[in-house]
Design a protein around this motif. Structure first.
Motif, PDB file in Angstrom:
ATOM      1  N   UNK A  58     -44.916  -8.955  -3.139  1.00  0.00           N
ATOM      2  CA  UNK A  58     -44.844  -9.969  -4.173  1.00  0.00           C
ATOM      3  C   UNK A  58     -44.109 -11.013  -3.466  1.00  0.00           C
ATOM      4  N   UNK A  59     -44.538 -12.329  -3.330  1.00  0.00           N
ATOM      5  CA  UNK A  59     -44.486 -13.374  -2.526  1.00  0.00           C
ATOM      6  C   UNK A  59     -42.668 -13.662  -2.527  1.00  0.00           C
ATOM      7  N   UNK A  60     -42.306 -14.163  -3.623  1.00  0.00           N
ATOM      8  CA  UNK A  60     -40.950 -14.404  -3.825  1.00  0.00           C
ATOM      9  C   UNK A  60     -39.825 -13.703  -3.221  1.00  0.00           C
ATOM     10  N   UNK A  61     -40.222 -12.304  -3.541  1.00  0.00           N
ATOM     11  CA  UNK A  61     -39.306 -11.076  -2.938  1.00  0.00           C
ATOM     12  C   UNK A  61     -39.380 -10.970  -1.526  1.00  0.00           C
ATOM     13  N   UNK A  62     -40.166 -11.538  -0.857  1.00  0.00           N
ATOM     14  CA  UNK A  62     -39.894 -11.721   0.691  1.00  0.00           C
ATOM     15  C   UNK A  62     -38.898 -12.517   1.111  1.00  0.00           C
ATOM     16  N   UNK A  63     -38.264 -13.340   0.352  1.00  0.00           N
ATOM     17  CA  UNK A  63     -37.301 -14.288   0.381  1.00  0.00           C
ATOM     18  C   UNK A  63     -35.746 -13.530   0.255  1.00  0.00           C
ATOM     19  N   UNK A  64     -35.229 -13.342   1.480  1.00  0.00           N
ATOM     20  CA  UNK A  64     -34.057 -12.642   1.418  1.00  0.00           C
ATOM     21  C   UNK A  64     -32.879 -13.171   0.266  1.00  0.00           C
ATOM     22  N   UNK A  65     -33.001 -14.390   0.322  1.00  0.00           N
ATOM     23  CA  UNK A  65     -32.012 -14.962  -0.715  1.00  0.00           C
ATOM     24  C   UNK A  65     -32.348 -14.637  -2.225  1.00  0.00           C
ATOM     25  N   UNK A  66     -33.624 -14.940  -2.569  1.00  0.00           N
ATOM     26  CA  UNK A  66     -34.018 -14.237  -3.833  1.00  0.00           C
ATOM     27  C   UNK A  66     -33.520 -12.790  -4.029  1.00  0.00           C
ATOM     28  N   UNK A  67     -33.620 -11.862  -3.309  1.00  0.00           N
ATOM     29  CA  UNK A  67     -33.233 -10.387  -3.460  1.00  0.00           C
ATOM     30  C   UNK A  67     -31.858 -10.452  -3.574  1.00  0.00           C
ATOM     31  N   UNK A 105     -41.376   2.284  -3.183  1.00  0.00           N
ATOM     32  CA  UNK A 105     -42.295   1.513  -3.969  1.00  0.00           C
ATOM     33  C   UNK A 105     -42.303   0.172  -3.795  1.00  0.00           C
ATOM     34  N   UNK A 106     -41.348  -0.513  -2.637  1.00  0.00           N
ATOM     35  CA  UNK A 106     -41.137  -1.807  -2.863  1.00  0.00           C
ATOM     36  C   UNK A 106     -41.855  -2.102  -1.537  1.00  0.00           C
ATOM     37  N   UNK A 107     -42.803  -1.193  -0.862  1.00  0.00           N
ATOM     38  CA  UNK A 107     -43.559  -1.742   0.358  1.00  0.00           C
ATOM     39  C   UNK A 107     -42.727  -2.191   1.363  1.00  0.00           C
ATOM     40  N   UNK A 108     -41.315  -1.452   1.764  1.00  0.00           N
ATOM     41  CA  UNK A 108     -40.720  -2.082   2.609  1.00  0.00           C
ATOM     42  C   UNK A 108     -41.029  -1.583   3.960  1.00  0.00           C
ATOM     43  N   UNK A 109     -40.891  -2.618   5.196  1.00  0.00           N
ATOM     44  CA  UNK A 109     -41.025  -1.937   6.504  1.00  0.00           C
ATOM     45  C   UNK A 109     -39.899  -2.679   7.327  1.00  0.00           C
ATOM     46  N   UNK A 110     -39.366  -2.010   8.003  1.00  0.00           N
ATOM     47  CA  UNK A 110     -38.279  -2.619   8.901  1.00  0.00           C
ATOM     48  C   UNK A 110     -38.466  -1.712  10.383  1.00  0.00           C
ATOM     49  N   UNK A 111     -38.750  -2.503  11.425  1.00  0.00           N
ATOM     50  CA  UNK A 111     -38.873  -1.537  12.450  1.00  0.00           C
ATOM     51  C   UNK A 111     -37.856  -0.809  13.023  1.00  0.00           C
ATOM     52  N   UNK A 112     -36.651  -1.172  12.796  1.00  0.00           N
ATOM     53  CA  UNK A 112     -35.521  -0.605  13.214  1.00  0.00           C
ATOM     54  C   UNK A 112     -35.195   0.591  12.245  1.00  0.00           C
ATOM     55  N   UNK A 113     -35.486   0.392  10.942  1.00  0.00           N
ATOM     56  CA  UNK A 113     -35.368   1.539  10.158  1.00  0.00           C
ATOM     57  C   UNK A 113     -36.275   2.676  10.375  1.00  0.00           C
ATOM     58  N   UNK A 114     -37.732   2.248  10.797  1.00  0.00           N
ATOM     59  CA  UNK A 114     -38.390   3.329  11.022  1.00  0.00           C
ATOM     60  C   UNK A 114     -37.967   4.065  12.122  1.00  0.00           C
ATOM     61  N   UNK A 115     -37.611   3.471  13.251  1.00  0.00           N
ATOM     62  CA  UNK A 115     -37.091   4.020  14.381  1.00  0.00           C
ATOM     63  C   UNK A 115     -35.888   4.983  14.111  1.00  0.00           C
ATOM     64  N   UNK A 116     -34.875   4.391  13.434  1.00  0.00           N
ATOM     65  CA  UNK A 116     -33.593   5.132  13.313  1.00  0.00           C
ATOM     66  C   UNK A 116     -33.873   6.383  12.513  1.00  0.00           C
TER      67      UNK A 116
END
Lengths: 509, 344
Positions: free
Chosen positions: A280-289, A433-444
């Motif tokens: 959901x677009x607004x939640x891609x913004x770290x400041x909104x979160x 359920x947040x469709x989160x993806x972070x490469x470093x998290x995947x790897x760690x």
């Protein structure tokens, strides 16, 4: 006629949940039915016991104890686990428990599909050819890779040991794993047998006097009655006609704590959180979160939704010095800070978003959602609360992952942070359920999941993982919930990660 | 035989007429359950299921097949008397219904008898003495009965009679756990226990029945009492009563033979409605008293999209209603000879 006069070796438990099968491996088995796996069957190993916060005892993830296995060894490369079974262990029909039974039971758990196979996979058990019965009392597991989760995963309810001779005698060609037979007729070696079971009404456990899996239970008979209304359960335990009311609402727990023994044990490796969906677009913004995280009225939610039962997960140190999980986030309620973050974001004008909750979980989700709605309204986010029927909730939130803003409750059975991250923060995994993806998290997460916890690299990696997700906030922690149990004249209650009642250590006082 | 007995023939005709209704119910319940939100495969695959295990569950449940094929399988099973397997209770639907329908019927019938025993005399008394304290009492009871929700009355009764006074048994369902269920004959515990001659269990079951039946009776007596009062009032003010009084018939004869019998027709109609309504609507009473009845079963099945159980419930209720309407029609002819089947 009265079947038995009530004595000090009989106990009555009331619970609101339905037991719908005596076989955990069957698909569609309800959560409440897991207690049969715990009380009627044995595993190779079990966890130790420790004192729990909130009263009573808790399982101890750090200590693995024998149940049917007398001893076990791990090869130097960590790929071979060898178990010696207790020589005097017997099934209820008097037959000796052999390694062949263990192999058949494990083969079954990895072959039937569905939840049991998923849980087995967490420990690295996927194929029947990994299991070998060397002789009657020696059982060997071959792993594809060494994992710290393997041994603990043998202590969860799933890999229990079934009397394979009895099961096979009742198996058919279409049903080689005797799912139909064991559904109604357990065949185990555990501390209790099922004397009677009336689905939707009651279950009567009777002690197995020949049990060798642990100290013989003090109780001879335990009746578990299903009472759907929480008010009725409360009246029954207050009057003392029943001795245990299992899984009572937070409100009742808070009120009963003054008169009865109430155990409110924080559920391990579990947190209730608010999930902004990255799709959901607004939640891609770290400041909104971050604005969300500073706007949430944590303390009000903890009082209104949990009646103070559980553990707060806000207002912690930003610097991460330990690897305990769940941990307190560095956020707290500060509307000014929230407004600053909103102003910095690309959505300074605010936006509209539905906040989805499940109708099955309204007791905590509804007050939480209303408080969040009110708070977000003050920073320009217009929230509309959307109530989703229970049957649809899992599909919408976890499978389709299509809810822009929602509340979530995942708890991991295996009590390590990496296990939580595997399910809830890795891309595509069920509880992410947040469709989160972070490469470093995947790897760690991949690196730490099977790594021993005393590996020098483990703690720094875990701390880095905490740091990332608490900064990026795909899940905003609210609080760690508690499992509430009211007892009237019972001692020895022990909390388990599976959130079902282990009747073996209970005794009347 | 059929030709000679109009009542038998009419009964047969009514049963034949019910067939299209039942077929309609089968089709509609099948379609409606499929239209429910939610995916049962996801639900029953369990807490930590992934995409693969959800798919395995879907295949195991037969939900991967096209809808028309699912329907044919369902009808085929139905013709063999197989209502399918309930996933939430883990047993066959027929078994569940056989166990739970008598529980609900026993509760509802007891409540209804209790309600009739109170409401009909109350209504008659209120009608014969309008404006007196009996009439006011009737009005208060009726208003309280309809305006208090059953779960509230239920919890209140538990609080007073069980929690405070301790005279009612623990609200733990049909029988306290110290008793064994009577052998299954009818599924009605009172009847089964009596058949066994086991009066201790009979008393145990009767004690458990009092509070829930009382709760439900309080709710159902309101429409019955009102209808009795209204019907009696209109009967008492009609011409034939005046004639009967003028002819010098005794008060008792006028009241019971002429007025009451005429007032019974609308009362019986109301009874039929109240019965069918109460049977489905006592979910809340069942929940509060942990009564293993059909209402809570249906609601739980609906919540988890347990198709077979919902369809079985709807079908059982439809058959029950067909039977109930037939019984009420037959009752009409017994009460009022002017109503004959030949005219229909």
């Amino acid at each position: 006629m009265p079947a038995a006069a009530q004595g000090s070796d009989t106990l009555v438990v009331v619970s609101g949940q339905t037991i719908n099968s005596l076989d955990l491996h069957r698909s569609g088995t309800s959560r409440a039915s897991y207690q049969v796996g715990v009380n009627c069957y044995d595993r190779l190993v079990s966890f130790g016991t420790k004192e729990a916060p909130g009263g009573g005892y808790s399982f101890d993830y750090g200590v693995v104890e024998p149940e049917l296995a007398e001893s076990w060894t791990e090869s130097d490369d960590g790929l071979t686990l060898t178990f010696k079974l207790k020589p005097d262990a017997k099934f209820w029909d008097g037959r000796k428990v052999t390694a062949a039974d263990v192999k058949w039971s494990f083969d079954r758990a990895v072959s039937v599909g569905g939840f049991p196979s998923v849980q087995m996979k967490a420990g690295g058990f996927v194929r029947p050819d990994q299991f070998e019965a060397v002789d009657d009392e020696t059982f060997v597991i071959k792993l594809d890779f060494p994992s710290k989760l393997s041994i603990p995963d043998l202590a969860v309810p799933v890999p229990y040991i079934i009397n394979s001779v009895e099961a096979l005698a009742n198996a058919t060609e279409e049903d080689p794993w005797a799912l139909e037979y064991l559904h109604m007729t357990p065949a185990g070696s555990g501390a209790f047998k099922i004397a009677r079971w009336t689905p939707g009404e009651q279950m009567v456990y009777e002690r197995n006097d020949d049990w060798v899996g642990g100290p013989l239970p003090a109780l001879k008979r335990v009746v578990v009655r299903e009472v759907p209304s929480p008010a009725t359960r409360r009246a029954l335990v207050e009057r003392g006609d029943v001795q245990v009311a299992f899984d009572i609402p937070d409100k009742d727990a808070a009120e009963l704590a003054e008169t009865l023994d109430v155990f409110s044990t924080p559920v391990v490796n579990c947190m209730f959180c608010l999930c902004p969906n990255f799709a959901f677009e607004p939640f891609q913004d770290p400041d909104v979160r971050k604005a969300l995280a500073y706007a949430i009225p944590y303390a009000d939610i903890f009082q209104a939704a949990a009646y103070g039962r559980g553990v707060p997960l806000w207002g912690g140190e930003e610097e991460i010095n330990d690897i305990a999980w769940p941990r307190k986030s560095q956020y707290y309620t500060d509307l000014e800070k929230a407004k600053e973050h909103m102003a910095k974001s690309g959505f300074a004008e605010g936006f509209d978003v539905p906040l989805s909750i499940s109708l099955d979980l309204v007791s905590w989700m509804e007050p939480t959602a209303i408080l969040i709605q009110e708070a977000l309204g003050q920073i320009g986010i217009t929230v509309e609360i959307e109530k989703i029927p229970g049957a649809n909730w899992r599909t919408a939130s976890l499978v389709e992952k299509r809810l822009p803003l929602h509340l979530e409750t995942f708890g991991g059975w295996l009590d390590t942070p990496d296990y939580y991250f595997f399910w809830a923060y890795q891309d595509g995994h069920l509880f992410n359920s947040s469709n989160y993806r972070n490469e470093e998290i995947e790897e760690l997460t991949n690196a730490t999941l099977h790594m021993p916890m005393d590996d020098p690299e483990y703690a720094p990696k875990i701390k880095r993982m905490f740091e990332i997700v608490l900064d990026e906030l795909p899940r905003i922690p609210l609080y760690q919930p508690a499992l509430n149990v009211a007892a009237n004249g019972v001692d020895g209650y022990e909390f388990w990660f599976h959130r079902q009642l282990d009747i073996r250590p209970l005794k009347t006082v | 035989m059929l030709a000679t007995s109009p009542r038998l023939r009419a009964t047969g005709l009514r049963i034949v007429q019910a067939i299209p209704v039942v077929i309609g119910v089968v089709v509609i319940s099948f379609l409606l359950t499929r239209a429910l939100p939610g995916d049962p495969a996801v639900y029953f695959a369990g807490v930590a299921a992934d995409a693969d295990s959800i798919e395995q569950t879907r295949v195991a449940m037969g939900l991967d097949k096209p809808m028309a094929q699912q329907f044919l399988i369902y009808v085929g099973d139905l013709l063999q008397g197989d209502l399918g397997q309930s996933l939430s209770s883990g047993r066959s639907v027929a078994e569940d219904l056989a166990k739970r329908l008598p529980a609900s019927l026993e509760l509802t019938l007891t409540a209804l008898l209790l309600a009739i025993a109170i409401a009909v005399p109350l209504g008659v008394l209120a009608a014969t003495r309008p404006g007196t304290w009996v009439d006011h009492l009737c009005r208060v009871v009726v208003t309280a009965g309809v305006s208090l929700p059953t779960f509230f009355t239920g919890i209140l009764l538990i609080y007073v009679f069980y929690y405070l006074l301790g005279i009612a048994p623990s609200p733990l369902g049909r029988l306290d756990f110290i008793y064994l269920d009577p052998d299954h004959v009818t599924g009605f515990y009172l009847i089964d226990a009596a058949l066994m001659g086991d009066w201790e269990t009979w008393r145990g079951a009767a004690k458990q029945l009092i509070l829930p039946a009382g709760t439900l009776a309080l709710f159902t007596l309101a429409p019955i009492a009102r209808m009795t009062r209204a019907a009696m009032l209109s009967a008492l003010s009609s011409d034939f009563i005046r004639t009967a009084r003028a002819a010098g018939l005794s008060n008792r004869t006028v009241l019971f033979r002429y007025a009451f019998r005429n007032a019974l027709l609308p009362v019986v109609t109301t009874l039929g409605m109240v019965f069918s309504f109460a049977l489905g609507a006592n979910v809340l009473v069942e929940k509060v008293f942990a009564w293993p009845g059909i209402g809570s079963y249906a609601v739980e099945a609906l919540v988890v999209s347990d198709y077979a159980a919902v369809q079985g419930f709807v079908l059982a209720m439809a058959l029950l209603f067909v039977a109930l309407n037939l019984v009420i029609d037959l009752l009409y002819t017994a009460i009022d000879p002017r109503i004959g089947f030949s005219s229909k």
